[in-house]
Design a protein around this motif. Structure first.
Motif, mmCIF file in Angstrom:
data_model
loop_
_atom_site.group_PDB
_atom_site.id
_atom_site.type_symbol
_atom_site.label_atom_id
_atom_site.label_comp_id
_atom_site.label_asym_id
_atom_site.label_seq_id
_atom_site.Cartn_x
_atom_site.Cartn_y
_atom_site.Cartn_z
ATOM 1 N N LEU A 131 -55.896 58.612 40.579
ATOM 2 C CA LEU A 131 -55.368 57.277 40.884
ATOM 3 C C LEU A 131 -53.875 57.194 40.566
ATOM 4 O O LEU A 131 -53.092 56.622 41.326
ATOM 5 N N VAL A 132 -53.503 57.757 39.410
ATOM 6 C CA VAL A 132 -52.095 57.699 39.002
ATOM 7 C C VAL A 132 -51.238 58.479 40.009
ATOM 8 O O VAL A 132 -50.148 58.045 40.383
ATOM 9 N N ASP A 133 -51.747 59.623 40.481
ATOM 10 C CA ASP A 133 -51.007 60.398 41.491
ATOM 11 C C ASP A 133 -50.794 59.560 42.756
ATOM 12 O O ASP A 133 -49.705 59.554 43.339
ATOM 13 N N ALA A 134 -51.849 58.849 43.185
ATOM 14 C CA ALA A 134 -51.726 57.996 44.377
ATOM 15 C C ALA A 134 -50.752 56.853 44.101
ATOM 16 O O ALA A 134 -49.902 56.523 44.939
ATOM 17 N N TYR A 135 -50.845 56.265 42.903
ATOM 18 C CA TYR A 135 -49.936 55.172 42.514
ATOM 19 C C TYR A 135 -48.476 55.647 42.569
ATOM 20 O O TYR A 135 -47.591 54.910 43.021
ATOM 21 N N ASN A 136 -48.244 56.899 42.144
ATOM 22 C CA ASN A 136 -46.867 57.421 42.170
ATOM 23 C C ASN A 136 -46.330 57.540 43.601
ATOM 24 O O ASN A 136 -45.122 57.540 43.813
ATOM 25 N N GLU A 137 -47.259 57.604 44.592
ATOM 26 C CA GLU A 137 -46.829 57.630 46.002
ATOM 27 C C GLU A 137 -46.629 56.219 46.555
ATOM 28 O O GLU A 137 -45.665 55.955 47.256
ATOM 29 N N VAL A 138 -47.581 55.318 46.259
ATOM 30 C CA VAL A 138 -47.597 54.035 46.969
ATOM 31 C C VAL A 138 -47.330 52.818 46.085
ATOM 32 O O VAL A 138 -47.070 51.724 46.603
ATOM 33 N N GLY A 139 -47.384 52.974 44.759
ATOM 34 C CA GLY A 139 -47.146 51.848 43.841
ATOM 35 C C GLY A 139 -48.238 50.784 43.928
ATOM 36 O O GLY A 139 -49.291 50.993 44.529
#
Ligand code: UTP
Length: 292
Positions: free
Chosen positions: A147-155
């Protein structure tokens, strides 16, 4: 600018009535899967995702959780004297560093949204993670890390997604899907526990979240939703006009240990994954299944 996720909230204020009488005097989150309490799986997952500060929202009868993450010098001494180094390592791994752990209390279990809101002053004005300890995720890469990896892409807000059978939508928060690339789902709406006939999709929110502090501002309204509880889903939905919202179809397997079948299946899966147990356990299971 995308801010680092440093803090995680563990809501452990619920009553755990589905596990009575086990939970009469013991927190549900201390139930062991094989030999480790549910809450420790969640804490280890958060560590793997880079979380630095652990916030527990507790309630009446939950002090065993505080003791579990504290040092136990007497037991350490005993294990050291007996040369039980591996057990000593297990013990030390379950101790969280002083100052990196905070406890606050939810005086009444008014729902998940309310539990998260109780941590607002400890979270402050920064994005944060939420982990529901009764959901455990058996993944190569920790689910929260995905999830954190995805958050780092899309916020914005990012949640873990499970595809569930249509007849089960009334157990979950469910997304209304705008775009779906197979891994990442962009949502333009969500509804808590919809009847299958009204469910916008079968993309169900599971117990891992990365949330913007805007969600806390919505929770300030203290508006009750389904079942009269203050719902996290409603607060997330209310930020859709200003905060992007994505779901991640995580790689791995989720076990809902808040219900008995999920809890029993988790024990089997984790035991079969243990070098010290798997051969003997598998043989016993196979023998047992023949008798059914
Ligand atoms: P559940 O919906 O499983 O509720 O909560 P529960 O009370 O723990 O269990 P049952 O249904 O009575 O058996 C999911 C997670 O949210 C937390 C719980 O501790 C659990 O980790 N929670 C729920 C709170 O912290 N506060 C609440 O008011 C409700």
């Amino acid at each position: 600018m995308i801010k680092k996720i440093r803090k995680a909230v563990f809501p452990v204020g619920g009553l755990g009535t589905r596990f009575l009488p086990a939970t009469k005097a013991m927190p549900k989150e201390m139930l062991p899967v094989v030999d480790k309490p549910l809450i420790q799986y969640a804490v280890e997952e958060a560590r793997e995702a880079g979380i630095e500060h652990f916030i527990f929202v507790t309630g009446h009868g939950k002090t065993a959780i505080e003791d579990h993450f504290d040092a136990n010098p007497n037991l350490e001494k005993l294990l050291m004297n007996d040369g039980k180094w591996q057990l000593l390592e297990f013990l030390r791994n379950s101790t969280l560093e002083s100052g990196k752990i905070s406890y606050t209390r939810q005086s009444e279990p008014k729902g998940l949204g309310h539990a998260v809101w109780c941590a607002r002053d400890l979270i402050g004005d920064e994005p944060f993670a939420v982990l529901l300890p009764d959901d455990i995720f058996h993944c190569k890469t920790a689910c929260l890390k995905q999830l954190v990896d995805a958050y780092n892409e899309v916020g914005g807000n990012v949640v873990a997604i499970n595809d569930v059978p249509l007849e089960q939508t009334n157990r979950y928060g469910v997304l209304s899907v705008e775009k779906d690339d197979g891994r990442l789902i962009k949502a333009n709406g969500m509804v808590e526990k919809p009847d299958p006939s009204a469910a916008p999709s079968t993309c169900a929110i599971s117990g891992r979240y990365v949330l913007s502090p805007e969600v806390l501002k919505e929770l300030d309204n203290q508006k009750a939703g389904v079942k009269g509880e203050i719902q996290l889903t409603d607060a997330m939905a209310a930020t859709l006009d200003r905060v992007p919202f994505h779901g991640v179809r995580f790689e791995g397997r989720r076990f809902d240990c808040g219900n008995k079948i999920g809890f029993l299946m988790a024990n089997i899966e984790y035991a079969l994954d243990r070098d010290d147990l798997k051969d003997e356990f598998k043989a016993s299971l196979q023998e047992f299944i023949k008798t059914l």
